[in-house]
Design an enzyme around this catalytic site. Structure first.
Site, PDB file in Angstrom:
ATOM      1  N   GLU A 194       0.809  -1.223   0.000  1.00 28.16           N
ATOM      2  CA  GLU A 194       0.000   0.000   0.000  1.00 28.16           C
ATOM      3  C   GLU A 194       0.844   1.277   0.000  1.00 28.16           C
ATOM      4  O   GLU A 194       0.785   2.088   0.929  1.00 28.16           O
ATOM      5  CB  GLU A 194      -0.978  -0.015   1.173  1.00 28.16           C
ATOM      6  N   GLU A 313      -5.036  -8.375  -0.683  1.00 32.66           N
ATOM      7  CA  GLU A 313      -5.854  -8.292   0.520  1.00 32.66           C
ATOM      8  C   GLU A 313      -7.290  -8.005   0.095  1.00 32.66           C
ATOM      9  O   GLU A 313      -7.521  -7.188  -0.789  1.00 32.66           O
ATOM     10  CB  GLU A 313      -5.401  -7.162   1.459  1.00 32.66           C
TER      11      GLU A 313
END
Length: 579
Positions: A194, A313
């Site tokens: 991220e 995810e």
């Protein structure tokens, strides 16, 4: 998952056979979407090694389904710091037995690394990471490792400390690449989790991520061993599926002229639904569109061009057992996200920080949810407009209708336990509208005690049945209370009802709470304890209120009932008054 991130992530015909009512929906049948190859049966013997296809698309498809060892090696500073036990082979044995074919092992390096040049990683930590990786590999699982929470700890400072951040990133990956260069090709490496960059323009963020991804690629490929053709995983900014970020990543990948690359994004649903804010209580059309449109962009940008995609995810930003997202609406999301991923050829990795698998008992905390997820790896499951039917505590009970969402399946009956209910006597089906008769609901309600009276199953031709809960409720009530800036606990008579969300306003109608743009604040500002008969209004909400400015809270319940309540903060004292 990035704990520091708080951004917006952004269809009957009736047929009767031997007394059984069957509905055929006009939506495309699930068979039109290929199921991933069936996982090995639980308990089946597994080979010590696994063949890895040379074709990266086939290799990533072989990783489906995947699971995250979350809040473990990525915990700060140590493996057990966030409440999880040390990782053992028994854990990976369990994951493999449950049908998962790969594991993502997030790793945070900062707590075990010098913050200054030469940025040496503690050999003991490197050895522990390798030990955990090898435990998973020994079970025949594909494994992915990465640089995880470092993304917001120090990498995000690239705009103000560019050279040092780049030097540390390079040194980190030089050490990781060297340590793991001889591991089998079923180990994948992901550049950064991220990625985000503070105080940066869009152009700068694009530049910084391209620098990091390119440098990572150069370092790993140049480190020798199996790294020369290992699958390398590159993220978009924040692993978001916005088109401009996907395009940036596509440009970077094209410039590297390397077929062994994998694109990665994450998905936690449409933010208002994912945290129940801005009246986002249901898995509605706009929430579904956020998913289908986002995954279509990922497919068109990468999968359609022969580039594999790993959904590193997925889940919700609220934990599955928190009650923040209503259970039936949550189940609709998990069924849909896995179907849409499968339809778009995307391999999925469930984010599990131990809120799914209890690592002490090795049992799923919510077996029904996991049954749905596992079923979605091969087919669809039907749902319905609701999972709760609310009946009045007193007075006549009338027939109730729910709308079925067969998702391309046949309706195969309505059951209570092991007993099928009888068409036309207990219920009727017209198109996709299932109506339970007044007599049936009266029987199911029994003495109409508050709360759950009976549970039914809507069974479809495949997948997991949809549960319908028959509940009795009457108007809830809240009582006067006092509290502090740390929160207020309100005595509550739920009377069998369930809290959906809360609207909060000042006297002039403006929003009260942390967000000024919506009167419906995040549902985690509240905690309904149905056993203790209390509702807590938490510190984060209370402390955001203006002093001596009365706030009206409108508690909205799933039966349709509402209750108004008033709170006023004066310094460190909070008073709550029932209407």
């Amino acid at each position: 998952m990035n704990n520091a991130q708080q951004t917006l992530r952004r269809r009957s015909r009736l047929r009767l056979t031997a007394g059984l009512v069957v509905a055929l929906v006009t939506a495309g049948a699930p068979a039109a979407v290929p199921a991933f190859a069936a996982p090995a049966a639980p308990g089946a013997a597994q080979p010590a090694s696994m063949f890895v296809p040379k074709d990266p698309v086939a290799a990533v498809a072989a990783m489906q389904p995947s699971w995250n060892l979350g809040n473990t090696l990525d915990a700060i500073p140590d493996e057990t710091s966030w409440g999880n036990p040390l990782t053992t082979k028994a854990l990976f044995d369990r994951i493999r037995a449950e049908g998962f074919r790969s594991v993502r092992i997030p790793v945070t390096w900062s707590g075990h690394q010098s913050a200054t040049a030469p940025y040496t990683i503690d050999p003991a930590w490197m050895a522990r990471v390798r030990q955990v990786v090898d435990l998973a590999l020994a079970d025949g699982l594909y494994v992915e490792i990465n640089v995880h929470h470092d993304s917001w700890q120090w990498i995000n400072k690239m705009s103000t400390d560019h050279d040092n951040v780049l030097a540390r990133f390079n040194a980190t990956w030089q050490q990781i690449a060297t340590a793991f260069k001889d591991e089998p090709r079923k180990l994948l490496m992901e550049s950064i989790n991220e990625p985000q960059f503070a105080d940066s323009t869009d152009a700068q963020r694009t530049q910084y991520l391209r620098e990091l991804n390119t440098s990572f690629h150069t370092i790993v490929r140049g480190s020798g061993g199996v790294n020369k053709d290992r699958l390398l995983v590159l993220p978009s900014e924040e692993t978001n599926n916005a088109q401009h970020w996907l395009d940036d990543l596509s440009t970077t990948m094209s410039s590297l002229h390397d077929r062994n690359l994998v694109a990665t994004v994450h998905y936690y649903s449409f933010w208002p639904f994912s945290v129940n804010v801005a009246n986002g209580t249901t898995y509605d059309a706009r929430t579904q569109a956020d998913l289908t449109e986002g995954f279509a962009r990922v497919h068109d940008t990468f999968v359609a061009k022969g580039i594999p995609v790993y959904l590193g995810e997925y889940g919700l930003l609220s934990e599955p057992n928190s009650g923040i997202v209503e259970r039936g609406e949550m189940l609709k999301y998990y069924e849909h996200v896995n179907y849409v991923a499968r339809a778009n050829g995307i391999t999925t990795a469930l984010w599990d920080d131990a809120n799914y698998l209890n690592r002490a008992t090795m049992q799923w905390r919510d077996p029904a949810l996991m049954a749905l997820i596992k079923s979605s790896w091969r087919t669809r499951s039907g749902t319905a407009s609701t999972d709760n039917l609310f009946l009045p505590k007193s007075g006549p009970i009338t027939a109730q209708t729910v709308t079925l969402n067969p998702n391309g399946l046949w309706f195969a009956g309505l059951w209570q336990g092991d007993r099928p209910l009888i068409p036309f006597l207990d219920y009727t089906l017209s198109g996709d509208r299932l109506t339970l008769t007044a007599d049936t609901l009266t029987r199911l309600a029994g003495d109409r005690a508050h709360g759950l009276n009976a549970t039914l199953q809507v069974r479809y031709s495949d997948g997991v049945p949809w549960q319908l809960n028959v509940r009795t409720s009457e108007q809830p009530g809240l009582s006067d209370a006092t509290g502090t800036a740390d929160g207020i606990t309100i005595p509550t008579r739920f009377n069998g009802d369930l809290l959906a969300n809360v609207e909060s306003t000042y006297a002039d109608g403006s929003a009260a709470g942390p967000y000024g743009w919506t009167t419906y604040q995040e549902f985690n500002n509240y905690a309904a304890d149905y056993d203790a008969n209390t509702t807590a209004v938490k510190a984060g909400f209370i402390q955001s209120l203006k002093d001596d400015a009365p706030v009206t809270l409108t508690f909205r319940f799933w039966s349709g009932a509402t209750v108004t309540y008033h709170v006023t903060k004066s310094g460190t004292t909070v008073t709550g008054t029932a209407s």
